[in-house]
Design an enzyme around this catalytic site. Sequence first.
Site, short mmCIF file in Angstrom:
data_model
loop_
_atom_site.label_atom_id
_atom_site.label_comp_id
_atom_site.label_asym_id
_atom_site.label_seq_id
_atom_site.Cartn_x
_atom_site.Cartn_y
_atom_site.Cartn_z
N SER A 1 -20.53 0.45 -11.75
CA SER A 1 -20.78 1.66 -12.55
C SER A 1 -19.98 1.68 -13.84
O SER A 1 -20.22 2.53 -14.71
CB SER A 1 -20.46 2.91 -11.72
N TYR B 1 -14.62 8.42 -13.18
CA TYR B 1 -14.50 7.22 -12.36
C TYR B 1 -15.03 6.02 -13.13
O TYR B 1 -14.36 4.97 -13.20
CB TYR B 1 -15.28 7.38 -11.05
N ASP C 1 0.85 -1.18 0.00
CA ASP C 1 0.00 0.00 0.00
C ASP C 1 0.89 1.23 0.00
O ASP C 1 2.04 1.18 0.46
CB ASP C 1 -0.92 0.02 1.22
N SER D 1 -15.95 -2.00 -11.27
CA SER D 1 -17.07 -1.41 -10.57
C SER D 1 -18.36 -1.67 -11.33
O SER D 1 -18.36 -1.73 -12.57
CB SER D 1 -16.88 0.11 -10.42
N LYS E 1 -12.82 2.71 -14.35
CA LYS E 1 -13.13 1.34 -13.94
C LYS E 1 -13.50 0.47 -15.14
O LYS E 1 -13.25 -0.75 -15.13
CB LYS E 1 -14.24 1.35 -12.90
#
Length: 237
Positions: free
Chosen positions: A145, A156, A40, A143, A160
């Site tokens: 979306s 976004y 990370d 995602s 994705k």
Amino acid sequence: MTIEYDFHEQVVLVTGAGGALGSATVEAFLDAGATVAAADVIAPDDDAHMLDTDSTRLSTHVVDFTDEGAVESVIETVLETHGRLDALIAVAGTWRGGDPVEATDIGTFELLFDVNVRTAFLATKHALPHLQESEGSIVTVASRSSLEGGDGDALYRASKAAVRLLTESIAAENEGVVRANAIMPSVIDTPANREAIPDADHESWVDPDEIADVIQFLASDAAAPTSGAAVPVYGES
């Protein structure tokens, strides 16, 4: 019904490991016996880092996965330390939205495509030669979306969608050698999301632990026939 997976003697690299979904994924693989390299951009001692790092089969790495040199270096470290790589779980990502395209700053474009697409590309690019040797697997996070346009978060959604299509292409290029699948969450049930959207129906959101179970399945031999899929993990949300 509880399903248990066996990842003993397997090495799994998880990006975005300090977040809600990343930490749940790391813990699920540790519970299944895997050796996990948790990466990370946030250090484990940071208050925002959610992972419990108390395991002898866990190594943590502070890495910016938008930096190709850093990505190549950490994967070399994982190989030097553990001798192999069996799965890449590319969780690193972020969300921004709220404005229509004409009102969206170029910085938002750069952030979303760097953190969502560039990280997935660089992780898969440098992990693939080793996953080809082990005939391993890749799971990315797209995602729900990404399947259609919407109001206020076009970039976004586009980023994705790029992750989903990148994953499908990796599956096609590595047919019969490395399996690659994407998952498609909607809003994940995390403390941060509950705080940000207090009036939503939180009971319809999916818990990170449940999504981690699907990720485990896709990385396991139980999903051997499955590659190039975009798997819904959004429950009733």
